[in-house]
Design an enzyme around this catalytic site. Structure first.
Site, short mmCIF file in Angstrom:
data_model
loop_
_atom_site.label_atom_id
_atom_site.label_comp_id
_atom_site.label_asym_id
_atom_site.label_seq_id
_atom_site.Cartn_x
_atom_site.Cartn_y
_atom_site.Cartn_z
N GLN A 9 61.07 30.37 111.19
CA GLN A 9 60.43 30.40 112.52
C GLN A 9 59.12 29.64 112.48
O GLN A 9 58.37 29.72 111.51
CB GLN A 9 60.18 31.87 112.88
CG GLN A 9 59.95 32.11 114.34
CD GLN A 9 60.10 33.58 114.71
OE1 GLN A 9 60.74 34.34 114.00
NE2 GLN A 9 59.49 33.99 115.80
N SER A 88 62.33 32.72 104.84
CA SER A 88 62.48 33.83 105.79
C SER A 88 63.78 33.68 106.58
O SER A 88 64.87 33.75 106.01
CB SER A 88 61.24 33.91 106.68
OG SER A 88 61.26 35.08 107.47
N LEU A 89 63.69 33.41 107.87
CA LEU A 89 64.89 33.17 108.69
C LEU A 89 65.79 32.11 108.06
O LEU A 89 67.03 32.20 108.12
CB LEU A 89 64.44 32.71 110.09
CG LEU A 89 65.45 31.95 110.94
CD1 LEU A 89 66.53 32.88 111.43
CD2 LEU A 89 64.76 31.26 112.09
N ARG A 113 68.90 40.14 114.20
CA ARG A 113 67.62 40.20 113.47
C ARG A 113 66.46 39.95 114.43
O ARG A 113 65.45 40.66 114.42
CB ARG A 113 67.63 39.14 112.37
CG ARG A 113 66.36 39.04 111.52
CD ARG A 113 66.54 37.88 110.54
NE ARG A 113 65.50 37.82 109.52
CZ ARG A 113 64.43 37.06 109.56
NH1 ARG A 113 64.21 36.29 110.64
NH2 ARG A 113 63.54 37.04 108.58
N HIS A 195 57.65 40.80 107.49
CA HIS A 195 57.62 40.97 106.03
C HIS A 195 56.56 41.99 105.59
O HIS A 195 55.81 41.76 104.65
CB HIS A 195 57.44 39.62 105.33
CG HIS A 195 58.51 38.65 105.67
ND1 HIS A 195 59.82 38.79 105.24
CD2 HIS A 195 58.52 37.56 106.48
CE1 HIS A 195 60.55 37.82 105.74
NE2 HIS A 195 59.79 37.06 106.51
N GLN A 244 64.66 41.89 102.81
CA GLN A 244 63.81 40.75 103.16
C GLN A 244 62.81 41.04 104.29
O GLN A 244 61.68 40.56 104.26
CB GLN A 244 64.70 39.56 103.54
CG GLN A 244 63.99 38.23 103.54
CD GLN A 244 64.43 37.34 104.70
OE1 GLN A 244 64.34 37.71 105.85
NE2 GLN A 244 64.92 36.16 104.37
#
Length: 297
Positions: A9, A88-89, A113, A195, A244
């Protein structure tokens, strides 16, 4: 060895994916399938929407995922990763590109998500901040001294760490980190504490969806954010993906490990060049390129 890396992102831009749609029948087919799966025309927002439209979490995450995954699929026979990783994503993009997830299942999970994270953000005011110019260990120690929730969230490259937590705790941590010698400690324009433990409601919601999704053995190792190590076992991949949302993104450690394991070329697949910049800061000798559309695929 060829390492393919997938952004997260923040890499989105107006008009993203339009060149793929216009130049590749396969891309066009996949974008239309995405519109159908999501239940709204994400292509309209990606190709013509404003920056503000693209900032909405339920749009941003699927948009970045689609740009990356569809670009990877249009690379045809030239897409031969020896290893993959995503920030991440981007880990979801990497899993689809490496064959661990189908395109359809990957998109559904990314959409779930995004919605779960949005809900978690609305439960409690929270944010993130970028800390520049301090060693990771110093940032971690300072965070421990702050009342409230504030943790290291993204280990992006040496001297660049993002912290995540409650708004008040983040503000106090920024002041303390500047006193500790940080060059900058800057609150980021994000909707929540990604996170961090504050994402626990989202983690629980996503866990159920991940558990009910079929994963296959990837075609090559994936270096996952949670462990920063090469993973090929489906059950390990699932467990790490569930962890995650509340665990830090160990990007610095992942890239270092990929280099230790033989990565010599890093190809960024998706919007922007953020990850190439981070790779160069982690290791100046590493070679980096952007993936480009193969119109024959």
């Amino acid at each position: 060895m060829n390492a393919y890396i997938f952004p997260g992102q923040g890499a989105q831009f107006t008009g993203m994916g339009l060149d793929l749609y216009e130049n590749s029948p396969l891309a066009q087919e996949l974008f239309e399938k995405a519109n159908s799966i999501l239940g709204f025309h994400i292509t309209d927002i990606m190709f013509e929407g404003s920056k503000e439209d693209l900032k909405e979490t339920k749009v941003t995450q699927p948009a970045v995922f689609l740009h990356s995954v569809i670009l990877a699929k249009t690379l045809g026979d030239s897409f031969k990763p020896d290893m993959v990783a995503g920030h991440s994503l981007g880990e979801f993009s990497a899993l689809v590109a490496s064959g661990a997830l189908t395109f359809e299942d990957g998109l559904k999970l990314v959409s779930q998500r995004a919605i779960a994270m949005q809900k978690a953000c609305e439960l409690q005011p929270s944010t993130m901040a970028a800390v520049l110019g301090l060693e990771d260990a110093v940032v971690e120690e300072v965070c421990k001294t702050i009342d409230g929730v504030v943790v290291a969230a993204n280990y992006n490259c040496p001297g660049q760490l993002v912290i995540s937590g409650e708004v008040e705790a983040i503000n106090k941590a920024c002041e303390a980190l500047k006193e500790a010698g940080a060059r900058r400690a800057l609150v980021l324009p994000v909707g929540g504490a990604f996170h961090s433990p504050l994402m626990e409601p989202a983690r629980e919601e996503l866990a159920a969806a991940i558990e009910n999704t079929t994963f296959s053995k990837p075609n090559c190792p994936i270096y996952q954010n949670v462990t920063a190590s090469a993973i090929t076992d489906e059950n390990e991949i699932k467990a790490n993906l569930i962890s995650q949302l509340t665990a830090p993104v160990r990007w610095t450690q992942s890239v270092q490990q990929m280099i230790n394991d033989g990565a010599s070329l890093f190809t960024e697949v998706g919007p922007g060049k953020v990850l190439q910049g981070l790779v160069k800061k982690i290791n100046r000798e590493a070679e980096t390129v952007s993936a480009t559309l193969d119109t024959n695929a």
